[in-house]
Scaffold this motif. Structure first.
Motif, mmCIF file in Angstrom:
data_model
loop_
_atom_site.group_PDB
_atom_site.id
_atom_site.type_symbol
_atom_site.label_atom_id
_atom_site.label_comp_id
_atom_site.label_asym_id
_atom_site.label_seq_id
_atom_site.Cartn_x
_atom_site.Cartn_y
_atom_site.Cartn_z
ATOM 1 N N PRO A 726 0.849 -1.192 0.000
ATOM 2 C CA PRO A 726 0.000 0.000 0.000
ATOM 3 C C PRO A 726 0.883 1.239 0.000
ATOM 4 N N ARG A 727 0.398 2.302 -0.599
ATOM 5 C CA ARG A 727 1.223 3.527 -0.661
ATOM 6 C C ARG A 727 0.448 4.728 -0.161
ATOM 7 N N PHE A 728 1.206 5.648 0.384
ATOM 8 C CA PHE A 728 0.573 6.850 0.929
ATOM 9 C C PHE A 728 -0.109 7.709 -0.120
ATOM 10 N N GLY A 729 0.567 7.847 -1.270
ATOM 11 C CA GLY A 729 0.058 8.775 -2.274
ATOM 12 C C GLY A 729 -1.215 8.283 -2.963
ATOM 13 N N ASP A 730 -1.568 7.023 -2.803
ATOM 14 C CA ASP A 730 -2.719 6.469 -3.524
ATOM 15 C C ASP A 730 -4.030 6.817 -2.843
ATOM 16 N N ARG A 731 -5.025 7.042 -3.697
ATOM 17 C CA ARG A 731 -6.359 7.257 -3.132
ATOM 18 C C ARG A 731 -7.274 6.135 -3.608
ATOM 19 N N PRO A 732 -8.123 5.640 -2.723
ATOM 20 C CA PRO A 732 -8.949 4.499 -3.121
ATOM 21 C C PRO A 732 -10.169 4.916 -3.935
ATOM 22 N N PRO A 733 -10.499 4.119 -4.940
ATOM 23 C CA PRO A 733 -11.806 4.313 -5.569
ATOM 24 C C PRO A 733 -12.878 3.916 -4.556
ATOM 25 N N ALA A 734 -14.108 4.303 -4.803
ATOM 26 C CA ALA A 734 -15.164 3.915 -3.868
ATOM 27 C C ALA A 734 -15.188 2.397 -3.759
ATOM 28 N N PHE A 735 -15.115 1.903 -2.538
ATOM 29 C CA PHE A 735 -15.061 0.451 -2.376
ATOM 30 C C PHE A 735 -15.950 -0.007 -1.230
ATOM 31 N N GLN A 736 -16.182 -1.295 -1.254
ATOM 32 C CA GLN A 736 -17.018 -1.942 -0.262
ATOM 33 C C GLN A 736 -16.150 -2.895 0.553
ATOM 34 N N GLY A 737 -16.270 -2.882 1.859
ATOM 35 C CA GLY A 737 -15.489 -3.802 2.683
ATOM 36 C C GLY A 737 -16.017 -5.222 2.571
ATOM 37 N N ARG A 738 -15.332 -6.140 3.265
ATOM 38 C CA ARG A 738 -15.758 -7.546 3.208
ATOM 39 C C ARG A 738 -16.937 -7.811 4.123
ATOM 40 N N SER A 739 -17.295 -6.843 4.900
ATOM 41 C CA SER A 739 -18.461 -6.978 5.772
ATOM 42 C C SER A 739 -18.995 -5.581 6.016
ATOM 43 N N GLU A 740 -20.175 -5.553 6.570
ATOM 44 C CA GLU A 740 -20.782 -4.255 6.848
ATOM 45 C C GLU A 740 -19.900 -3.450 7.816
ATOM 46 N N LEU A 741 -19.337 -4.157 8.774
ATOM 47 C CA LEU A 741 -18.496 -3.460 9.751
ATOM 48 C C LEU A 741 -17.242 -2.902 9.079
ATOM 49 N N GLU A 742 -16.664 -3.683 8.177
ATOM 50 C CA GLU A 742 -15.458 -3.202 7.493
ATOM 51 C C GLU A 742 -15.785 -1.967 6.661
ATOM 52 N N THR A 743 -16.958 -1.982 6.054
ATOM 53 C CA THR A 743 -17.380 -0.810 5.275
ATOM 54 C C THR A 743 -17.548 0.388 6.204
ATOM 55 N N LEU A 744 -18.170 0.141 7.327
ATOM 56 C CA LEU A 744 -18.388 1.235 8.284
ATOM 57 C C LEU A 744 -17.053 1.823 8.755
ATOM 58 N N LEU A 745 -16.083 0.956 9.024
ATOM 59 C CA LEU A 745 -14.788 1.439 9.522
ATOM 60 C C LEU A 745 -14.028 2.242 8.466
ATOM 61 N N SER A 746 -14.409 2.076 7.200
ATOM 62 C CA SER A 746 -13.735 2.829 6.138
ATOM 63 C C SER A 746 -14.462 4.121 5.792
ATOM 64 N N SER A 747 -15.536 4.389 6.473
ATOM 65 C CA SER A 747 -16.306 5.574 6.125
ATOM 66 C C SER A 747 -15.544 6.849 6.489
ATOM 67 N N GLY A 748 -15.557 7.809 5.572
ATOM 68 C CA GLY A 748 -14.904 9.097 5.832
ATOM 69 C C GLY A 748 -15.878 10.121 6.380
ATOM 70 N N ASP A 749 -17.051 9.675 6.754
ATOM 71 C CA ASP A 749 -18.092 10.584 7.228
ATOM 72 C C ASP A 749 -18.114 10.606 8.752
ATOM 73 N N TYR A 750 -18.014 11.776 9.324
ATOM 74 C CA TYR A 750 -17.872 11.818 10.786
ATOM 75 C C TYR A 750 -19.112 11.320 11.502
ATOM 76 N N ARG A 751 -20.256 11.322 10.822
ATOM 77 C CA ARG A 751 -21.446 10.777 11.502
ATOM 78 C C ARG A 751 -21.284 9.270 11.735
ATOM 79 N N ASP A 752 -20.561 8.634 10.818
ATOM 80 C CA ASP A 752 -20.280 7.208 11.039
ATOM 81 C C ASP A 752 -19.281 7.018 12.168
ATOM 82 N N TRP A 753 -18.346 7.975 12.283
ATOM 83 C CA TRP A 753 -17.379 7.871 13.387
ATOM 84 C C TRP A 753 -18.131 7.976 14.715
ATOM 85 N N ILE A 754 -19.137 8.843 14.746
ATOM 86 C CA ILE A 754 -19.917 8.977 15.983
ATOM 87 C C ILE A 754 -20.636 7.656 16.277
ATOM 88 N N LYS A 755 -21.187 7.056 15.211
ATOM 89 C CA LYS A 755 -21.851 5.751 15.398
ATOM 90 C C LYS A 755 -20.887 4.744 16.011
#
Ligand SMILES: Cc1cc2nc3c(=O)[nH]c(=O)nc-3n(C[C@H](O)[C@H](O)[C@H](O)COP(=O)(O)O)c2cc1C
Length: 785
Positions: A726-755
């Motif tokens: 993995p590299r620092f300079g790379d940005r991910p395309p929109a992706f889905q985690g292997r589970s709902e929780l993994e997707t949630l942990l990748s969310s860049g939305d602070y409302r999800d962080w609050i959740k």
């Protein structure tokens, strides 16, 4: 995860959030070897719309299992380890078929290949957060409502999480019928009726952590008393013989364990060191503490500068060993000199620094000591404690400003607190003989300061070393790019004043007693005009003035170079070639210098292997590289290719704190979403232990947890990557985690962080606010809503 949307609602946490997480993480690897099925994360009871949305987000409705591709089978592991053998240059070159700047994600996890995440991660904003230079700016009330240009959210607001009715401190830790006198008597505006407070004044107890107060669980006593959000777990109602019912607090004494009865220390959190008394802070504020060593040294320096050839001996700093408070009482006796008078006299008439580098406590920087960088806001005690538990061997405080420290400001002194796990020595290994040699005194935690003038740096150093003996070293930050800091002449501004910087470090070294001094620098201030090489030369040999006067090196124990200029900020990759050039220069100069000073070696140091004396033994610094390390592969490659003694890690640790574990095991670790949630739980627990388990402590823990989640959401699970590293300079395309929780942990939305925070800290207080450091996060939410 797709930017601009929130993850689906997660059920309110059950009593055991990790149990719940297992459900959310269904289908994901719950250890490093599991396989993932994207269909498996649809939970029973999901609404049709949610299901449809999830399938849509998967972008792949096939029923087959999806291999993560990085199961730790022997051949696969070998493949990963071979990555370590790539040189840094090879790794930064474009790999065939790998799209520049885009995180290579396996296609089955892509949601929409045409969409690359917005650059919502602003590391400049993150570094400056908490020490912002700009005047306050209206962001438009709660949650940053106002639309406008992207950029930093200055003057961020976090609201106040407080009880509805506040309980008087005189009643907070006593039983209901206990007689307690409130010093404010009738005039006290706080509640004294414990029953009323419990009924109407505070929110209901938290059901997380098995409904048991983490502080009480650990120590058998909770300093928040009735105000604790888990008070029910350490209180009960007892019926007296006369029929009266009383609410009482319960203390549990662990067998063989004495509960700390010192209330002031209890207030500071559990297992916290480097706590200085309020009396000392008040004395500092009133300027009643004398810094005798610094004053003497500064006076000597002034005289010496006026007539450098006068040959006057340096001040006898070892005799000035006390900080004296306003009543003339020594606050802390600094280390006694231990010299016989004879040696003492000889030294006083000798033009050599009174504290020779060889007399300093040794530090060790080597391949086995990955260093956690100083990190403003993010590098708080609960986070560092998490990193130590995962293998970080050296930790640094957040940068503290010198002036507020010498003025006794509470907030700045709080930055000096460390967890007891940070005072243990770095792990011993046969490759690390210095630790064995001087094991008991080696500590993990050091303090980083910023100062713009020699006098300030010296006084800060003297006060720090006297009041906080548990410091591994004191580091002068010469890399800070923040305008407010630089405009005053501190941070990166010192990179343009080599002579002043050398003088400052030499002085710090002279007054710090046995505590070593280190320095963190950047390549220079201007792009394309690196000056670090020249600076390193001065730091290793001493500048021309010092050499003319027969003085040795300034005595720094380590130099850390972040391979970027001030101007560059976080644009472009760190320049490891330049770091390598400096490392090689430092090595060469050290070898030359060692030959000259060979006779000055300590007798027992001569018996050590050459590598172990390359550090502070003769006042010659270790050299540490820093920049863009995101995996053990980067770490190993930089150590091998550039000749640095050690590497420092900043954002890599924030994104995945188990990077230290990866380094220890020399392999990628594909952490499951549940394991990652476990680290979040650990942070929350650490936070409650440190900031307290009352409403305010829970609010503070939540705030800093959210700050961390703003980095950890950038982690792209290794198992869904198509290519490594993995590299620092790379940005991910929109992706889905292997589970709902993994997707949630990748969310860049602070409302999800609050959740996520609510899984461990319960529902956020109605007045809690969080503004992400970069506005783009807020705007996405608005755009959506
Ligand atoms: C959020 C944040 C806070 C930082 N705070 C400090 C600090 O207090 N002192 C310091 O010397 N550097 C600070 N830095 C810089 C880092 O220590 C490090 O030099 C830089 O991030 C490059 O390392 P990396 O590529 O591993 O992130 C900070 C960086 C970030 C992202």
């Amino acid at each position: 995860m797709a930017e601009g949307r929130t993850a689906p609602d997660v059920e309110r946490p059950s009593a055991n959030p990790l149990e719940q997480s297992e459900r959310l993480d269904a289908g994901s690897a719950d250890n490093t070897t599991k396989r993932a099925n994207p269909q498996a994360d649809i939970l029973p009871g999901d609404s049709a719309t949610t299901k449809a949305e999830k399938i849509e987000r998967h972008g792949d409705t096939s029923n087959g299992d999806v291999s993560t591709g990085f199961e730790q089978s022997a051949p696969k592991r070998r493949k990963m380890d071979q990555e370590s053998a790539l040189t840094a240059a090879e790794r930064t070159e474009e790999q065939p078929g790998r799209k520049k700047g885009v995180t290579p994600i396996k296609k089955e996890f892509l949601v929409d290949i045409s969409r690359i995440s917005e650059p919502a991660h602003d590391d400049d904003a993150a570094e400056a957060s908490g020490k912002t230079a700009q005047p306050p700016q209206t962001v438009g009330g709660k949650g940053g409502k106002k639309k406008g240009k992207g950029g930093q959210n200055h003057n961020r607001q976090f609201g106040r999480s407080r009880d509805e009715i506040q309980l008087c401190m005189s009643r907070a830790k006593v039983n209901e019928f206990a007689s307690s006198t409130c010093q404010f008597g009738e005039k006290c505006k706080y509640e004294h009726d414990i029953r009323r407070y419990l009924k109407d004044g505070k929110r209901e107890d938290l059901a997380t952590f098995g409904s048991i107060c983490p502080v009480w669980e650990l120590k058998g006593k909770c300093s928040a008393g009735w105000r604790c959000r888990f008070a029910g777990s350490h209180s009960k109602e007892v019926e007296h013989e006369d029929g009266r019912k009383e609410l009482v607090l319960v203390e549990r004494e662990k067998p063989g364990e004495q509960i700390n009865g010192d209330d002031e220390m209890q207030e500071e959190g559990v297992g916290v060191v480097n706590v200085i008394s309020n009396a000392a802070k008040i004395s500092l504020r009133k300027k009643h503490i004398q810094t005798v060593k610094s004053d003497q040294y500064l006076q000597w320096m002034n005289e010496h500068n006026q007539d450098p050839t006068n040959g006057r001996p340096r001040p006898d700093l070892k005799a000035a060993v006390e900080l004296i408070d306003d009543e003339g009482i020594p606050i802390k006796i600094a280390p006694s000199n231990g010299d016989s008078n004879g040696v003492h006299d000889i030294r006083a008439s000798y033009v050599e620094p009174p504290f020779r580098a060889s007399e300093k406590r040794r530090i060790y920087y080597g391949p086995e000591t990955p260093v956690l960088a100083p990190l403003t806001t993010q590098g708080n005690l609960p986070f560092r404690r998490l990193c130590v538990s995962l293998g970080a061997q050296v930790t640094w405080s957040e940068m503290a400003m010198g002036l507020p420290l010498v003025q006794g400001e509470k907030g700045e002194w709080a930055l000096m607190k460390a967890h007891e796990s940070e005072t243990a020595p770095p792990a011993y290994s046969p490759k690390n003989p210095v630790l064995d040699y001087n094991h008991s005194k080696d500590l993990k935690f050091g303090a980083q300061i910023a100062a713009n003038k020699p006098w300030l740096a010296l006084k800060t150093t003297e006060i720090l070393t006297s009041l906080c003996p548990q410091l591994r070293a004191i580091d002068l930050n010469c890399g800070c790019p923040i305008d407010l800091v630089c405009r005053q002449g501190a941070g990166s501004a010192l990179l343009d004043s080599h002579a002043k910087l050398e003088k400052t470090l030499r002085g710090m070294n002279a007054v710090s007693g046995e505590t070593p001094i280190t320095v963190k620098i950047r390549m220079g201030t201007k792009d394309k005009h690196p000056t670090a090489e020249k600076l390193c030369q001065r730091l290793v040999l001493g500048g021309p003035e010092a050499q003319d006067h027969g003085e040795g090196p300034c005595g720094v124990a380590a130099i850390t170079l972040h391979g970027r200029s001030k101007q560059q900020r976080y644009t472009r990759s760190a320049d490891w070639q330049y770091i390598a050039d400096c490392a090689s220069l430092v090595k060469k100069l050290k070898a030359e210098r060692s030959t000259i000073t060979d006779t000055a070696r300590e007798p027992d140091a001569r018996d050590l292997p050459a590598s172990s004396t390359s550090g502070t033994g003769e006042g010659l610094p270790y050299f540490c590289g820093n920049g863009d390390i995101l995996s053990h592969v980067d770490y190993t490659a930089h150590l091998q290719d550039t000749g640095v003694d050690a590497c420092m890690i900043a954002r890599g640790a924030l994104i995945k704190p188990w990077i230290f574990e990866e380094i220890q095991q020399n392999q990628y670790l594909d952490k499951s979403a549940s394991e990652r949630l476990g680290y979040i739980e650990q942070f929350a627990r650490n936070g409650l232990e440190y900031w307290g388990s009352d409403e305010i402590g829970v609010g503070t823990t939540r705030r800093f947890l959210l700050e961390w989640l703003s980095f950890s959401c950038r982690y792209v699970p290794i198992g869904i990557l198509d290519e490594l590293p993995p590299r620092f300079g790379d940005r991910p395309p929109a992706f889905q985690g292997r589970s709902e929780l993994e997707t949630l942990l990748s969310s860049g939305d602070y409302r999800d962080w609050i959740k996520i925070s609510e899984m461990f800290l319960g529902p956020a207080h109605k007045d809690f606010q969080f503004q992400p450091k970069h506005k783009s996060n807020s705007y996405e939410i608005e755009a959506e809503g």
